[in-house]
Design a protein around this motif. Sequence first.
Motif, mmCIF file in Angstrom:
data_model
loop_
_atom_site.group_PDB
_atom_site.id
_atom_site.type_symbol
_atom_site.label_atom_id
_atom_site.label_comp_id
_atom_site.label_asym_id
_atom_site.label_seq_id
_atom_site.Cartn_x
_atom_site.Cartn_y
_atom_site.Cartn_z
ATOM 1 N N ASP A 147 -33.770 -7.690 23.004
ATOM 2 C CA ASP A 147 -33.783 -6.651 24.183
ATOM 3 C C ASP A 147 -32.532 -6.522 24.620
ATOM 4 O OD1 ASP A 147 -36.613 -6.670 24.402
ATOM 5 O OD2 ASP A 147 -36.563 -8.109 26.272
ATOM 6 N N ASN A 148 -32.071 -5.301 25.197
ATOM 7 C CA ASN A 148 -30.822 -4.817 25.657
ATOM 8 C C ASN A 148 -29.627 -4.596 24.569
ATOM 9 O OD1 ASN A 148 -32.017 -4.841 28.536
ATOM 10 N ND2 ASN A 148 -31.716 -7.134 28.425
ATOM 11 N N THR A 149 -30.091 -4.464 23.321
ATOM 12 C CA THR A 149 -29.147 -4.296 22.261
ATOM 13 C C THR A 149 -29.840 -3.065 21.312
ATOM 14 O OG1 THR A 149 -30.462 -5.930 20.700
ATOM 15 C CG2 THR A 149 -28.577 -6.839 22.099
ATOM 16 N N TYR A 150 -29.146 -2.727 20.531
ATOM 17 C CA TYR A 150 -29.274 -1.684 19.542
ATOM 18 C C TYR A 150 -28.550 -1.858 18.284
ATOM 19 C CZ TYR A 150 -24.914 0.368 20.970
ATOM 20 O OH TYR A 150 -23.377 0.740 21.138
ATOM 21 N N SER A 151 -29.014 -0.830 17.452
ATOM 22 C CA SER A 151 -28.156 -0.851 16.033
ATOM 23 C C SER A 151 -28.573 0.511 15.452
ATOM 24 C CB SER A 151 -28.782 -1.913 14.910
ATOM 25 O OG SER A 151 -28.045 -1.943 13.680
ATOM 26 N N ILE A 152 -27.415 1.043 14.974
ATOM 27 C CA ILE A 152 -27.531 2.370 14.256
ATOM 28 C C ILE A 152 -27.477 2.221 12.836
ATOM 29 C CG2 ILE A 152 -26.418 3.641 15.977
ATOM 30 C CD1 ILE A 152 -23.725 3.575 14.328
ATOM 31 N N GLY A 153 -27.850 0.925 12.182
ATOM 32 C CA GLY A 153 -27.961 0.519 10.922
ATOM 33 C C GLY A 153 -26.684 0.260 10.310
ATOM 34 N N GLY A 154 -26.522 0.543 9.048
ATOM 35 C CA GLY A 154 -25.354 0.115 8.371
ATOM 36 C C GLY A 154 -25.548 -1.018 7.788
ATOM 37 N N ALA A 155 -24.481 -1.316 6.844
ATOM 38 C CA ALA A 155 -24.256 -2.704 6.075
ATOM 39 C C ALA A 155 -24.558 -3.931 6.772
ATOM 40 C CB ALA A 155 -23.108 -2.402 4.961
ATOM 41 N N THR A 156 -24.018 -3.955 7.861
ATOM 42 C CA THR A 156 -24.119 -5.239 8.470
ATOM 43 C C THR A 156 -25.089 -5.620 9.238
ATOM 44 O OG1 THR A 156 -23.107 -4.349 10.615
ATOM 45 C CG2 THR A 156 -21.550 -5.003 9.146
ATOM 46 N N ASN A 157 -26.222 -4.705 9.775
ATOM 47 C CA ASN A 157 -27.329 -4.851 10.405
ATOM 48 C C ASN A 157 -27.133 -5.572 11.724
ATOM 49 O OD1 ASN A 157 -29.023 -3.564 8.714
ATOM 50 N ND2 ASN A 157 -29.378 -5.579 7.549
ATOM 51 N N ALA A 158 -25.962 -5.450 12.401
ATOM 52 C CA ALA A 158 -25.528 -5.861 13.727
ATOM 53 C C ALA A 158 -26.291 -5.130 14.662
ATOM 54 C CB ALA A 158 -24.121 -6.161 13.755
ATOM 55 N N SER B 213 -27.286 -10.798 15.227
ATOM 56 C CA SER B 213 -27.315 -10.110 13.925
ATOM 57 C C SER B 213 -28.758 -10.165 13.534
ATOM 58 C CB SER B 213 -26.656 -10.768 12.637
ATOM 59 O OG SER B 213 -27.086 -12.155 12.764
ATOM 60 N N ALA B 214 -29.314 -9.087 12.845
ATOM 61 C CA ALA B 214 -30.518 -9.012 12.488
ATOM 62 C C ALA B 214 -30.597 -9.782 11.005
ATOM 63 C CB ALA B 214 -30.995 -7.468 12.210
ATOM 64 N N SER B 215 -31.897 -10.453 10.842
ATOM 65 C CA SER B 215 -31.884 -11.161 9.385
ATOM 66 C C SER B 215 -32.223 -10.340 8.295
ATOM 67 C CB SER B 215 -32.885 -12.396 9.755
ATOM 68 O OG SER B 215 -34.267 -11.873 10.005
ATOM 69 N N ASP B 216 -32.952 -9.187 8.514
ATOM 70 C CA ASP B 216 -33.186 -8.188 7.526
ATOM 71 C C ASP B 216 -33.235 -6.809 8.061
ATOM 72 O OD1 ASP B 216 -36.061 -7.927 8.135
ATOM 73 O OD2 ASP B 216 -36.322 -9.750 7.474
ATOM 74 N N CYS B 217 -33.461 -6.049 7.148
ATOM 75 C CA CYS B 217 -33.669 -4.396 7.719
ATOM 76 C C CYS B 217 -34.729 -4.219 8.355
ATOM 77 C CB CYS B 217 -33.609 -3.654 6.377
ATOM 78 S SG CYS B 217 -32.315 -3.547 5.197
ATOM 79 N N THR B 218 -35.786 -5.030 8.628
ATOM 80 C CA THR B 218 -36.938 -4.914 9.369
ATOM 81 C C THR B 218 -36.939 -5.456 10.566
ATOM 82 O OG1 THR B 218 -38.159 -6.634 8.279
ATOM 83 C CG2 THR B 218 -38.442 -4.370 7.329
ATOM 84 N N ALA B 219 -36.085 -6.223 10.719
ATOM 85 C CA ALA B 219 -35.819 -6.700 11.905
ATOM 86 C C ALA B 219 -35.555 -5.932 13.324
ATOM 87 C CB ALA B 219 -34.646 -8.057 12.066
ATOM 88 N N VAL B 220 -36.163 -6.222 14.344
ATOM 89 C CA VAL B 220 -35.817 -5.459 15.568
ATOM 90 C C VAL B 220 -34.916 -6.316 16.370
ATOM 91 C CG1 VAL B 220 -37.026 -4.501 17.582
ATOM 92 C CG2 VAL B 220 -38.308 -4.802 15.531
ATOM 93 N N CYS B 221 -33.901 -5.319 17.176
ATOM 94 C CA CYS B 221 -32.938 -5.973 17.557
ATOM 95 C C CYS B 221 -33.656 -6.459 19.147
ATOM 96 C CB CYS B 221 -31.853 -4.996 18.318
ATOM 97 S SG CYS B 221 -30.961 -4.244 16.974
ATOM 98 N N ALA C 192 -38.591 -1.039 16.531
ATOM 99 C CA ALA C 192 -37.122 -0.836 16.223
ATOM 100 C C ALA C 192 -36.676 0.491 16.334
ATOM 101 C CB ALA C 192 -37.362 -0.888 14.711
ATOM 102 N N SER C 193 -37.661 1.647 16.548
ATOM 103 C CA SER C 193 -36.828 3.041 16.753
ATOM 104 C C SER C 193 -36.317 3.028 18.235
ATOM 105 C CB SER C 193 -38.113 4.035 16.574
ATOM 106 O OG SER C 193 -39.328 3.608 17.336
ATOM 107 N N ASP C 194 -36.748 2.050 19.181
ATOM 108 C CA ASP C 194 -36.424 2.065 20.509
ATOM 109 C C ASP C 194 -35.088 1.577 20.564
ATOM 110 O OD1 ASP C 194 -38.642 3.446 21.431
ATOM 111 O OD2 ASP C 194 -39.694 1.583 21.991
ATOM 112 N N HIS C 195 -34.569 0.966 19.441
ATOM 113 C CA HIS C 195 -33.406 0.111 19.348
ATOM 114 C C HIS C 195 -32.347 0.817 18.589
ATOM 115 C CE1 HIS C 195 -34.676 -3.301 21.769
ATOM 116 N NE2 HIS C 195 -35.807 -3.212 21.207
#
Length: 119
Positions: free
Chosen positions: A13-24, A3-11, A39-42
């Motif tokens: 290595d080897n993970t990605y996030s499409i955003g959303g409420a969970t920030n997972a 999980s990302a700790s906040d909206c600005t956290a970068v995933c 962040a844009s690369d993830h």
Amino acid sequence: ASSASDCTAVCEDNTYSIGGATNACDSCDSGKYIVSDEASDHASADHCSTCGAGTYETGSDCAVCGDNTYNGNNGSYSCDSCDSGKFIVSDEASDHASADHCSTCGAGTYETGSDCAVC
């Protein structure tokens, strides 16, 4: 998923996030990789890439190993140098896929498999 700790956290290595409420951050599929601090690369599973032997991960893409280097592994982030006095000069990934491709042939010659021949 990490999980990302906040909206600005970068995933990681080897993970990605499409955003959303969970920030997972979800893992890339097996054999696919993302290595970047941006962040844009993830931001998408589409950014997960497969880098084969003779190439290395650049963060969002794969690149062929440079002159006089090789990489025999999939998903590596760097290439190894040929031993002193040996070289590889090629733009083809398959020519950089093994230390066995490092040649002792000098300028104006090429490797024939067991020795060098004049061009």
